[in-house]
Structures are given as structure tokens and as C-alpha cells.
Design a protein around this motif. Structure first.
Motif, PDB file in Angstrom:
ATOM      1  N   GLY A   1      20.118  16.208  19.798  1.00 37.65           N
ATOM      2  CA  GLY A   1      21.230  16.758  19.020  1.00 37.65           C
ATOM      3  C   GLY A   1      20.805  16.937  17.583  1.00 37.65           C
TER       4      GLY A   1
ATOM      5  N   GLY B   1      14.767  22.343  26.528  1.00 38.83           N
ATOM      6  CA  GLY B   1      15.417  21.365  27.396  1.00 38.83           C
ATOM      7  C   GLY B   1      14.374  20.407  27.960  1.00 38.83           C
ATOM      8  N   ILE B   2      14.797  19.202  28.282  1.00 39.08           N
ATOM      9  CA  ILE B   2      13.825  18.219  28.785  1.00 39.08           C
ATOM     10  C   ILE B   2      13.242  18.644  30.139  1.00 39.08           C
ATOM     11  CG2 ILE B   2      14.507  16.166  27.478  1.00 39.08           C
ATOM     12  CD1 ILE B   2      16.322  15.360  29.819  1.00 39.08           C
ATOM     13  N   GLU B   3      13.982  19.476  30.878  1.00 45.01           N
ATOM     14  CA  GLU B   3      13.457  19.942  32.169  1.00 45.01           C
ATOM     15  C   GLU B   3      12.255  20.855  31.973  1.00 45.01           C
ATOM     16  OE1 GLU B   3      16.190  20.818  30.718  1.00 45.01           O
ATOM     17  OE2 GLU B   3      16.785  22.885  31.147  1.00 45.01           O
TER      18      GLU B   3
ATOM     19  N   GLN C   1      19.176   9.911  25.476  1.00 46.53           N
ATOM     20  CA  GLN C   1      20.582   9.513  25.360  1.00 46.53           C
ATOM     21  C   GLN C   1      21.505  10.709  25.539  1.00 46.53           C
ATOM     22  OE1 GLN C   1      21.476   6.780  22.300  1.00 46.53           O
ATOM     23  NE2 GLN C   1      23.685   6.926  22.582  1.00 46.53           N
ATOM     24  N   TRP C   2      22.394  10.570  26.515  1.00 49.31           N
ATOM     25  CA  TRP C   2      23.420  11.593  26.777  1.00 49.31           C
ATOM     26  C   TRP C   2      22.813  12.988  26.956  1.00 49.31           C
ATOM     27  CZ3 TRP C   2      26.459   8.657  22.562  1.00 49.31           C
ATOM     28  CH2 TRP C   2      27.282   7.691  23.161  1.00 49.31           C
TER      29      TRP C   2
ATOM     30  N   TRP D   1      27.071  23.830  23.934  1.00 49.29           N
ATOM     31  CA  TRP D   1      26.627  23.102  22.740  1.00 49.29           C
ATOM     32  C   TRP D   1      26.423  24.021  21.548  1.00 49.29           C
ATOM     33  CZ3 TRP D   1      27.674  18.401  21.887  1.00 49.29           C
ATOM     34  CH2 TRP D   1      27.843  17.530  22.977  1.00 49.29           C
TER      35      TRP D   1
ATOM     36  N   MET E   1      28.580  15.645  18.408  1.00 54.33           N
ATOM     37  CA  MET E   1      27.639  14.898  19.256  1.00 54.33           C
ATOM     38  C   MET E   1      28.369  13.869  20.109  1.00 54.33           C
ATOM     39  SD  MET E   1      24.740  16.201  18.592  1.00 54.33           S
ATOM     40  CE  MET E   1      25.548  17.732  18.257  1.00 54.33           C
TER      41      MET E   1
ATOM     42  N   GLY F   1      16.898  15.118  23.872  1.00 59.45           N
ATOM     43  CA  GLY F   1      18.294  15.576  23.803  1.00 59.45           C
ATOM     44  C   GLY F   1      18.897  15.055  22.523  1.00 59.45           C
TER      45      GLY F   1
ATOM     46  N   ARG G   1      21.109  12.038  15.295  1.00 58.12           N
ATOM     47  CA  ARG G   1      21.926  10.851  14.993  1.00 58.12           C
ATOM     48  C   ARG G   1      21.184   9.562  15.359  1.00 58.12           C
ATOM     49  NH1 ARG G   1      25.347   7.507  17.737  1.00 58.12           N
ATOM     50  NH2 ARG G   1      24.586   8.421  19.686  1.00 58.12           N
TER      51      ARG G   1
ATOM     52  N   PHE H   1      20.813  22.566  16.090  1.00 61.43           N
ATOM     53  CA  PHE H   1      20.831  21.089  16.084  1.00 61.43           C
ATOM     54  C   PHE H   1      19.441  20.566  15.724  1.00 61.43           C
ATOM     55  CE2 PHE H   1      24.389  20.688  19.567  1.00 61.43           C
ATOM     56  CZ  PHE H   1      25.302  21.245  18.683  1.00 61.43           C
TER      57      PHE H   1
ATOM     58  N   GLU I   1      15.070  18.959  21.606  1.00 66.61           N
ATOM     59  CA  GLU I   1      16.469  19.402  21.598  1.00 66.61           C
ATOM     60  C   GLU I   1      16.494  20.916  21.836  1.00 66.61           C
ATOM     61  OE1 GLU I   1      19.718  18.329  21.479  1.00 66.61           O
ATOM     62  OE2 GLU I   1      20.177  20.472  21.386  1.00 66.61           O
ATOM     63  N   PRO I   2      17.265  21.364  22.839  1.00 61.95           N
ATOM     64  CA  PRO I   2      17.223  22.798  23.163  1.00 61.95           C
ATOM     65  C   PRO I   2      18.021  23.703  22.224  1.00 61.95           C
ATOM     66  CG  PRO I   2      18.681  21.657  24.690  1.00 61.95           C
ATOM     67  CD  PRO I   2      18.053  20.610  23.819  1.00 61.95           C
ATOM     68  N   VAL I   3      19.001  23.156  21.497  1.00 58.32           N
ATOM     69  CA  VAL I   3      19.824  24.006  20.622  1.00 58.32           C
ATOM     70  C   VAL I   3      19.181  24.034  19.231  1.00 58.32           C
ATOM     71  CG1 VAL I   3      22.107  24.290  19.557  1.00 58.32           C
ATOM     72  CG2 VAL I   3      21.922  23.552  21.949  1.00 58.32           C
TER      73      VAL I   3
ATOM     74  N   TYR J   1      22.463  16.753  32.116  1.00 58.46           N
ATOM     75  CA  TYR J   1      22.363  18.217  32.197  1.00 58.46           C
ATOM     76  C   TYR J   1      21.315  18.670  33.211  1.00 58.46           C
ATOM     77  CZ  TYR J   1      25.316  17.893  28.189  1.00 58.46           C
ATOM     78  OH  TYR J   1      26.382  17.585  27.381  1.00 58.46           O
TER      79      TYR J   1
HETATM   80  C1  LIG Z   1      26.302  14.401  23.710  1.00 56.69           C
HETATM   81  S1  LIG Z   1      25.038  15.184  22.754  1.00 56.69           S
HETATM   82  C2  LIG Z   1      24.004  13.774  22.424  1.00 56.69           C
HETATM   83  C3  LIG Z   1      23.075  13.971  21.277  1.00 56.69           C
HETATM   84  C4  LIG Z   1      22.282  12.718  20.888  1.00 56.69           C
HETATM   85  N1  LIG Z   1      21.492  12.201  21.990  1.00 56.69           N
HETATM   86  C5  LIG Z   1      23.214  11.635  20.366  1.00 56.69           C
HETATM   87  O1  LIG Z   1      23.375  10.622  21.072  1.00 56.69           O
HETATM   88  O2  LIG Z   1      23.743  11.806  19.291  1.00 56.69           O
HETATM   89  C6  LIG Z   1      24.127  16.017  24.071  1.00 56.69           C
HETATM   90  C7  LIG Z   1      22.903  16.770  23.598  1.00 56.69           C
HETATM   91  O3  LIG Z   1      22.146  17.154  24.744  1.00 56.69           O
HETATM   92  C8  LIG Z   1      21.613  18.437  24.484  1.00 56.69           C
HETATM   93  N2  LIG Z   1      21.220  19.071  25.752  1.00 56.69           N
HETATM   94  C9  LIG Z   1      21.913  19.937  26.534  1.00 56.69           C
HETATM   95  N3  LIG Z   1      21.163  20.307  27.590  1.00 56.69           N
HETATM   96  C10 LIG Z   1      19.971  19.670  27.465  1.00 56.69           C
HETATM   97  C11 LIG Z   1      18.762  19.673  28.216  1.00 56.69           C
HETATM   98  N4  LIG Z   1      18.640  20.397  29.318  1.00 56.69           N
HETATM   99  N5  LIG Z   1      17.737  18.913  27.781  1.00 56.69           N
HETATM  100  C12 LIG Z   1      17.857  18.175  26.659  1.00 56.69           C
HETATM  101  N6  LIG Z   1      18.976  18.134  25.906  1.00 56.69           N
HETATM  102  C13 LIG Z   1      20.012  18.870  26.301  1.00 56.69           C
HETATM  103  C14 LIG Z   1      22.712  19.149  23.746  1.00 56.69           C
HETATM  104  O4  LIG Z   1      22.266  20.306  23.088  1.00 56.69           O
HETATM  105  C15 LIG Z   1      23.209  18.061  22.819  1.00 56.69           C
HETATM  106  O5  LIG Z   1      22.481  18.070  21.626  1.00 56.69           O
END
Ligand SMILES: C[S@@+](CC[C@H](N)C(=O)[O-])C[C@H]1O[C@@H](n2cnc3c(N)ncnc32)[C@H](O)[C@@H]1O
Length: 244
Positions: free
Chosen positions: A76, A123-125, A140-141, A24, A34, A74, A79, A101, A96-98, A145
Motif C-alpha cells: 500500500g 502484484g505478488i503473483e 499483510q492484507w 484500490w 489502507m 502488498g 504504513r 500507492f 505494491e501493484p498500485v 487477492y
Molecule cells: C488493505 S491494503 C493493505 C496495505 C498494507 N499492507 C497495510 O497493511 O497497510 C491492501 C493492499 O493490497 C494491494 N494489492 C491488491 N492486489 C494485490 C496483489 N495481487 N498483490 C499485492 N498487493 C495487492 C492493494 O493495492 C493495497 O495496497
């Protein structure tokens, strides 16, 4: 044995948080990134979420109206925060871990009246939400991970973090194609972003293991078939009645 490790050989045993973050971090902070190169689905996605939420509230009206505190997990670049959660919430926290973003979420033009609250760069973990703080925890999405074990543990923390009795945990996530469509009905590991797309059945088991009741489970409609996307499901979850 480390109890947080996934059983050897299971698809989630291959998950590497470092690899996901590296994937990411190599992407620019755009809606195109995203949505995996399909920015055109954003509107349909946000409308689908709004319709799902409105139906949920019609069927389960809150016991007392109150300003909503939500969190976009998560998130991003924000959005979903900008295009949906800010419309139904007074405050939206962000996880959001990045970092690049997470910073971008603060620059979004929010569609609704809500404002961004706390921003957690992790990260959510690794995130422990404050007990009883949230009316809505939107995921969402990003659950793809986490290993199964980390996801159950995370959802248990979410269970403690929603306000009772009206709070909701929503998971909006890819699921594998149905066995009836010629697929093998197993979770699928993707080495590009080190994620696991789970079957609907696996997710339902995970929710139950976390002590959650599945109040609604719907497929997002309206994504162009030609894109060949995984079916996206929206799950509305609440604590099981006897879980404190
Ligand atoms: C497909 S994008 C979705 C972003 C946002 N939820 C959306 O729908 O626009 C996935 C996101 O999950 C984040 N991500 C990756 N590993 C994660 C983690 N362990 N915990 C939370 N978010 C994570 C990424 O950095 C990225 O921003």
C-alpha cells in the motif's frame, strides 16, 4: 485446462486481479483507505506485529546477528514499512501493484533507522523475489487477492527467497469467523475488492502445500469488537526441514 485457474465454483474462482486493482486505484493514498475506513486500528496493528516479531526472535534467536533485509508485500502506501519494518530492518523493499500507492511509500516518514530499497510495482503473483535475499518477507492484507493456486506458487518463491537458516515469511491476514460463532466455516468471496477471506484451516493447508512449516499462529488482539472486523491472524512460516 489452465492449471492456474481455480476450480469452477470455488470462492477463489471469482477473483479478478483487474477488479482488485481498479478498486484500490479508486482510493486515495491514505491510512484510512489502507484500513478500510478504520485508521484508528493502525497503532494496535503495528504494536501487535512488533510484539509478535519480538516473541518469535526470543523463541528462535538468529544464529548470527546481521543487518536485516525485509520486504513489505502488498505494501500500500508503506504504513507497515514506516511504522514497523523500518524499525527492525536496515533495508525494506516494497512490492505494491498500485503505482500511486507505491510512490507514496517513498514519502513516508520512517519511524526507524532503515531505508527503503527496491520498489516493485506489481502484484505478488507476478513477483519473483531474488533467491536468498531476504531475512523477512512480510505479507499483510494482500494474500487474499490471490487464488489458492497462485498463493501456493507465490509462497514457494518466497521459500526460495529467504536467507537460510534464519529467514522468516510472515503472513498477517483476515480469516473467516469461527464455525463455533455460527459461521459456516467456508472461504468468503467479497465482490467489492474481488478478494477471498479464507478459513484458518485453508490457509494452513496452503502453507503446507507450499512446503512451509507453521512455527507460530496467533490472533491479533485489541481491535475494537464493535467494528465487527474479521479475526486477523499472524502466521510465522519457515521452509520444511527437507525442502531445499
Ligand atoms: C488493505 S491494503 C493493505 C496495505 C498494507 N499492507 C497495510 O497493511 O497497510 C491492501 C493492499 O493490497 C494491494 N494489492 C491488491 N492486489 C494485490 C496483489 N495481487 N498483490 C499485492 N498487493 C495487492 C492493494 O493495492 C493495497 O495496497
Amino acid at each position: 485446462m489452465d492449471s492456474t485457474r481455480a476450480p469452477a465454483g470455488s470462492p477463489d474462482a471469482q477473483i479478478s486481479p483487474g477488479k482488485s486493482i481498479a478498486y484500490w486505484s479508486s482510493h486515495p493514498p491514505t491510512v484510512n483507505s489502507m484500513l478500510g475506513g478504520y485508521p484508528q486500528i493502525s497503532r494496535t496493528d503495528l504494536r501487535g506485529s512488533a510484539a509478535f516479531w519480538a516473541k518469535l526472535l526470543r523463541q528462535h534467536p538468529p544464529s548470527a546477528p546481521s543487518p536485516m533485509i525485509s520486504v513489505d508485500c502488498g505494501a500500500g502506501i508503506g504504513r507497515v514499512t514506516a511504522g514497523f519494518l523500518s524499525d527492525i530492518s536496515s533495508i525494506v523493499d516494497v512490492v505494491e501493484p498500485v503505482e500511486s500507492f507505491a510512490k507514496e511509500t517513498g514519502k513516508q516518514k520512517l519511524e526507524g533507522q532503515g531505508t527503503i530499497g527496491e520498489v516493485f510495482v506489481k502484484g505478488i503473483e507476478d513477483w519473483t523475489p531474488e533467491m536468498g535475499k531476504y531475512d523477512l518477507i512480510w505479507n499483510q492484507w494482500c494474500t487474499l487477492y490471490l487464488t489458492d493456486k497462485h498463493l501456493v506458487d507465490y509462497l514457494k518463491r518466497c521459500r526460495d527467497a529467504i536467507k537460510r537458516p534464519d529467514g522468516w515469511i510472515i503472513v498477517k491476514e483476515n480469516t473467516t469467523k469461527d464455525i463455533r460463532d455460527g459461521h459456516d466455516g467456508k472461504d468468503v468471496y467479497d465482490e467489492d475488492d474481488s478478494s477471498v477471506t479464507r478459513t484458518n484451516e485453508k490457509l494452513l493447508d496452503i502453507f503446507r502445500d507450499a512446503g512451509l512449516t507453521i512455527v507460530a499462529n496467533e490472533i491479533q488482539k485489541g481491535f475494537p469488537k464493535g467494528l465487527g472486523l474479521y479475526p486477523v491472524r499472524m502466521y510465522a512460516l519457515r521452509p520444511e526441514a527437507n525442502k531445499k
